[in-house]
Design a protein around this motif. Structure first.
Motif, PDB file in Angstrom:
ATOM      1  N   SER A  10      39.220 -18.470 -21.698  1.00  0.00           N
ATOM      2  CA  SER A  10      39.595 -18.393 -23.086  1.00  0.00           C
ATOM      3  C   SER A  10      38.381 -19.504 -23.552  1.00  0.00           C
ATOM      4  CB  SER A  10      40.911 -19.182 -23.430  1.00  0.00           C
ATOM      5  OG  SER A  10      40.957 -20.568 -23.009  1.00  0.00           O
ATOM      6  N   TYR A  11      38.291 -19.413 -24.729  1.00  0.00           N
ATOM      7  CA  TYR A  11      37.031 -20.304 -25.421  1.00  0.00           C
ATOM      8  C   TYR A  11      37.218 -21.568 -25.536  1.00  0.00           C
ATOM      9  CZ  TYR A  11      33.997 -16.307 -25.575  1.00  0.00           C
ATOM     10  OH  TYR A  11      32.919 -14.798 -25.284  1.00  0.00           O
ATOM     11  N   SER A  12      38.550 -21.955 -25.695  1.00  0.00           N
ATOM     12  CA  SER A  12      39.027 -23.439 -25.914  1.00  0.00           C
ATOM     13  C   SER A  12      40.581 -23.508 -25.670  1.00  0.00           C
ATOM     14  CB  SER A  12      38.726 -23.818 -27.399  1.00  0.00           C
ATOM     15  OG  SER A  12      39.706 -23.133 -28.116  1.00  0.00           O
ATOM     16  N   LEU A  17      43.696 -16.323 -24.699  1.00  0.00           N
ATOM     17  CA  LEU A  17      42.877 -15.793 -23.555  1.00  0.00           C
ATOM     18  C   LEU A  17      41.948 -14.745 -23.912  1.00  0.00           C
ATOM     19  CD1 LEU A  17      45.007 -15.643 -20.368  1.00  0.00           C
ATOM     20  CD2 LEU A  17      43.250 -17.477 -20.857  1.00  0.00           C
ATOM     21  N   ALA A  18      40.681 -14.803 -23.789  1.00  0.00           N
ATOM     22  CA  ALA A  18      39.593 -13.700 -24.093  1.00  0.00           C
ATOM     23  C   ALA A  18      39.626 -12.776 -23.080  1.00  0.00           C
ATOM     24  CB  ALA A  18      38.359 -14.407 -24.519  1.00  0.00           C
ATOM     25  N   LEU A  19      40.018 -13.158 -21.881  1.00  0.00           N
ATOM     26  CA  LEU A  19      39.986 -12.010 -20.746  1.00  0.00           C
ATOM     27  C   LEU A  19      41.260 -12.540 -19.800  1.00  0.00           C
ATOM     28  CD1 LEU A  19      36.460 -11.728 -19.457  1.00  0.00           C
ATOM     29  CD2 LEU A  19      37.501 -10.091 -20.960  1.00  0.00           C
ATOM     30  N   GLY A  36      35.855  -0.813 -25.496  1.00  0.00           N
ATOM     31  CA  GLY A  36      36.674  -1.287 -26.041  1.00  0.00           C
ATOM     32  C   GLY A  36      36.431  -1.499 -27.436  1.00  0.00           C
ATOM     33  N   THR A  37      37.354  -1.902 -28.453  1.00  0.00           N
ATOM     34  CA  THR A  37      37.126  -2.297 -29.661  1.00  0.00           C
ATOM     35  C   THR A  37      36.459  -3.594 -29.972  1.00  0.00           C
ATOM     36  OG1 THR A  37      39.432  -2.681 -29.729  1.00  0.00           O
ATOM     37  CG2 THR A  37      38.627  -0.681 -30.633  1.00  0.00           C
ATOM     38  N   SER A  38      36.176  -3.918 -30.988  1.00  0.00           N
ATOM     39  CA  SER A  38      35.508  -5.190 -31.303  1.00  0.00           C
ATOM     40  C   SER A  38      36.586  -6.188 -31.105  1.00  0.00           C
ATOM     41  CB  SER A  38      35.070  -5.194 -32.687  1.00  0.00           C
ATOM     42  OG  SER A  38      34.542  -6.501 -33.113  1.00  0.00           O
ATOM     43  N   GLY A  39      36.193  -7.387 -30.378  1.00  0.00           N
ATOM     44  CA  GLY A  39      37.149  -8.335 -29.804  1.00  0.00           C
ATOM     45  C   GLY A  39      38.044  -8.250 -28.659  1.00  0.00           C
ATOM     46  N   SER A  40      37.518  -7.062 -27.912  1.00  0.00           N
ATOM     47  CA  SER A  40      38.466  -6.685 -26.840  1.00  0.00           C
ATOM     48  C   SER A  40      37.957  -7.659 -25.592  1.00  0.00           C
ATOM     49  CB  SER A  40      38.392  -5.282 -26.417  1.00  0.00           C
ATOM     50  OG  SER A  40      37.132  -4.876 -26.339  1.00  0.00           O
ATOM     51  N   GLY A  41      36.735  -8.184 -25.575  1.00  0.00           N
ATOM     52  CA  GLY A  41      36.274  -8.915 -24.559  1.00  0.00           C
ATOM     53  C   GLY A  41      35.261  -8.599 -23.868  1.00  0.00           C
ATOM     54  N   LYS A  42      34.614  -7.487 -24.339  1.00  0.00           N
ATOM     55  CA  LYS A  42      33.252  -7.032 -23.595  1.00  0.00           C
ATOM     56  C   LYS A  42      32.233  -8.035 -23.544  1.00  0.00           C
ATOM     57  CE  LYS A  42      32.780  -3.896 -26.910  1.00  0.00           C
ATOM     58  NZ  LYS A  42      33.755  -4.185 -27.706  1.00  0.00           N
ATOM     59  N   SER A  43      31.856  -8.664 -24.603  1.00  0.00           N
ATOM     60  CA  SER A  43      30.630  -9.650 -24.880  1.00  0.00           C
ATOM     61  C   SER A  43      31.102 -10.760 -23.777  1.00  0.00           C
ATOM     62  CB  SER A  43      30.207 -10.044 -26.084  1.00  0.00           C
ATOM     63  OG  SER A  43      29.701  -9.183 -26.770  1.00  0.00           O
ATOM     64  N   VAL A  46      30.003 -10.195 -20.320  1.00  0.00           N
ATOM     65  CA  VAL A  46      28.306 -10.453 -20.292  1.00  0.00           C
ATOM     66  C   VAL A  46      28.185 -12.210 -20.074  1.00  0.00           C
ATOM     67  CG1 VAL A  46      26.130 -10.278 -21.534  1.00  0.00           C
ATOM     68  CG2 VAL A  46      27.881  -8.504 -21.294  1.00  0.00           C
ATOM     69  N   LYS A  47      28.731 -12.816 -21.050  1.00  0.00           N
ATOM     70  CA  LYS A  47      28.367 -14.137 -21.015  1.00  0.00           C
ATOM     71  C   LYS A  47      29.003 -14.826 -19.709  1.00  0.00           C
ATOM     72  CE  LYS A  47      29.276 -14.589 -25.926  1.00  0.00           C
ATOM     73  NZ  LYS A  47      30.180 -14.815 -26.758  1.00  0.00           N
ATOM     74  N   LEU A  48      30.003 -14.394 -19.239  1.00  0.00           N
ATOM     75  CA  LEU A  48      30.357 -15.047 -17.745  1.00  0.00           C
ATOM     76  C   LEU A  48      29.494 -14.596 -16.757  1.00  0.00           C
ATOM     77  CD1 LEU A  48      34.127 -14.138 -17.860  1.00  0.00           C
ATOM     78  CD2 LEU A  48      33.181 -16.258 -18.099  1.00  0.00           C
TER      79      LEU A  48
HETATM   80  P1  ADP Z   1      33.768  -7.788 -27.899  1.00  0.00           P
HETATM   81  O1  ADP Z   1      32.363  -8.070 -27.434  1.00  0.00           O
HETATM   82  O2  ADP Z   1      34.643  -6.845 -26.984  1.00  0.00           O
HETATM   83  O3  ADP Z   1      33.788  -7.557 -29.492  1.00  0.00           O
HETATM   84  P2  ADP Z   1      34.447 -10.576 -27.360  1.00  0.00           P
HETATM   85  O4  ADP Z   1      34.165 -10.595 -25.888  1.00  0.00           O
HETATM   86  O5  ADP Z   1      33.213 -11.272 -28.161  1.00  0.00           O
HETATM   87  O6  ADP Z   1      34.605  -9.283 -27.730  1.00  0.00           O
HETATM   88  O7  ADP Z   1      35.505 -11.481 -27.755  1.00  0.00           O
HETATM   89  C1  ADP Z   1      36.778 -11.632 -27.091  1.00  0.00           C
HETATM   90  C2  ADP Z   1      37.901 -12.421 -27.678  1.00  0.00           C
HETATM   91  O8  ADP Z   1      37.268 -13.785 -27.659  1.00  0.00           O
HETATM   92  C3  ADP Z   1      37.834 -12.255 -29.413  1.00  0.00           C
HETATM   93  O9  ADP Z   1      39.188 -12.554 -29.698  1.00  0.00           O
HETATM   94  C4  ADP Z   1      37.022 -13.320 -29.797  1.00  0.00           C
HETATM   95  O10 ADP Z   1      37.624 -13.692 -31.262  1.00  0.00           O
HETATM   96  C5  ADP Z   1      37.023 -14.445 -29.005  1.00  0.00           C
HETATM   97  N1  ADP Z   1      35.950 -15.033 -29.049  1.00  0.00           N
HETATM   98  C6  ADP Z   1      34.485 -14.640 -28.632  1.00  0.00           C
HETATM   99  N2  ADP Z   1      33.506 -15.466 -28.735  1.00  0.00           N
HETATM  100  C7  ADP Z   1      34.056 -16.710 -29.224  1.00  0.00           C
HETATM  101  C8  ADP Z   1      33.758 -18.113 -29.166  1.00  0.00           C
HETATM  102  N3  ADP Z   1      32.507 -18.568 -29.313  1.00  0.00           N
HETATM  103  N4  ADP Z   1      34.642 -18.908 -29.427  1.00  0.00           N
HETATM  104  C9  ADP Z   1      36.186 -18.570 -29.547  1.00  0.00           C
HETATM  105  N5  ADP Z   1      36.648 -17.587 -29.428  1.00  0.00           N
HETATM  106  C10 ADP Z   1      35.600 -16.423 -29.076  1.00  0.00           C
END
Ligand code: ADP
Ligand code: MG
Length: 238
Positions: A10-12, A17-19, A36-43, A46-48
Motif C-alpha cells: 500500500s502506498y501509505s 492495499l494497491a496489491l 486490468g482496468t485503470s487503478g487495478s495495480g499494473k503500474s 512495475v514500480k516494485l
Molecule cells: P494501474 O496501473 O493498473 O492503473 P496503479 O498500480 O497505478 O494501477 O494503482 C493501483 C492503486 O494504487 C490505485 O488505487 C491507485 O489509486 C493507487 N496508487 C497508485 N499510485 C499511488 C500513489 N503514488 N499514492 C497513493 N496511491 C497510489
C-alpha cells in the motif's frame, strides 16, 4: 526471471492495499501481458520491480536478486538488468535520436567506441537507423516510442518492462510497437507489458496475468483480454 510471492503493498498507512497477496512467476524468455482496468495495480507491479516502491510484505525476486530489504546502493545493479518503456516516451527533447539512446549507455560508463557500435544496432532493431539525427519533436508518436524502446534495450537488459506502451498510439501504430517488442523477445529478452488495450491483447494471444483491485484474478497462457466465468446462478458471463 521474475517472482512475486504473496506480495502486498500500500502506498501509505491510510491507503488501501494497491496489491494484495500477489503471486506469479515469469520465466526467462517469456512474453507476458499484465492487464486490468485503470487503478487495478499494473503500474504498481512495475514500480516494485524497478525498486521505485517497496512491498509491505511478501517477496519479490528479479533475476535472482531478492528485493526484500535491498540496500539503496544495490538498486542501480538491479535496474541495470531492466529496460523500461512508458506511455509518455520520456525522451530528452534537446537530444537527437542517437543521443537519446547513447545517453543510456553513457550513464553506465560505456566508451565512445561501444556507443558508436551499439546505438546503430538497436536503432536498426526498431527501424529508425535513418532517423538518428532527428529530434523527438520531429518524429511521430510511434517513432518516439521506438526510440524509447531502443534506449530501453541498448544496455542488453534481461527484462523489458513496458507500462502502457501503446497508450498514446493509434491501433496500427500500436500493432507495430507490439511487433518490435515481440522481436526483442524473440531475441531472448523477457518482456512484461502492462496494458488495458483489449484488441492488442486479443491479437497477440500471449500469457495474460489479470489484476483486479490489486488481486490476480487470472493467469492464463495464449489468452485474450476478456474471459468467461460462471456466476453463482450458473449463467455464463463474458
Ligand atoms: P494501474 O496501473 O493498473 O492503473 P496503479 O498500480 O497505478 O494501477 O494503482 C493501483 C492503486 O494504487 C490505485 O488505487 C491507485 O489509486 C493507487 N496508487 C497508485 N499510485 C499511488 C500513489 N503514488 N499514492 C497513493 N496511491 C497510489
Ligand atoms: Mg498504470
Amino acid at each position: 526471471m521474475v517472482d512475486f510471492h504473496n506480495v502486498s503493498m500500500s502506498y501509505s498507512k491510510k491507503s488501501p492495499l494497491a496489491l494484495r497477496n500477489v503471486s506469479f512467476h515469469v520465466n526467462s524468455g517469456e512474453f507476458v501481458f499484465v492487464i486490468g482496468t485503470s487503478g487495478s495495480g499494473k503500474s504498481t507491479v512495475v514500480k516494485l520491480l524497478s525498486c521505485e516502491e517497496q512491498a509491505n510484505s511478501g517477496e519479490i525476486v528479479v533475476g535472482g536478486t531478492s528485493l526484500t530489504r535491498i540496500k539503496q546502493r544495490a538498486i542501480p545493479y538491479v535496474r541495470r538488468n531492466i529496460g523500461m518503456v512508458f506511455q509518455d516516451f520520456r525522451l530528452i527533447e534537446t537530444k537527437n535520436v542517437f543521443e537519446n539512446v547513447a545517453f543510456a549507455m553513457e550513464i553506465v560508463g560505456a566508451s565512445k567506441r561501444q556507443i558508436n557500435r551499439q546505438v546503430p544496432i538497436v536503432l536498426s532493431t526498431v527501424g529508425l537507423r535513418q532517423k538518428a539525427a532527428m529530434r523527438p519533436s520531429e518524429l511521430s508518436g510511434g517513432e518516439q516510442q521506438r526510440v524509447a524502446i531502443a534506449r530501453a534495450i541498448v544496455n542488453n537488459p534481461k527484462l523489458l518492462l513496458a507500462d502502457e506502451p501503446t497508450g498514446n498510439l493509434d491501433p496500427d501504430t500500436s500493432e507495430q510497437i507490439m511487433a518490435v517488442l515481440k522481436e526483442i523477445n524473440r531475441e531472448g529478452t523477457t518482456v512484461m507489458i502492462c496494458t488495458h488495450d483489449h484488441d492488442l491483447v486479443d491479437r497477440m494471444k500471449q500469457r495474460v496475468i489479470e489484476v483486479r483491485n490489486g488481486v490476480v484474478i487470472r493467469d492464463e497462457e495464449r489468452a485474450g483480454y476478456a474471459y468467461c466465468e460462471i456466476n453463482p446462478e450458473g449463467m455464463l458471463q463474458t
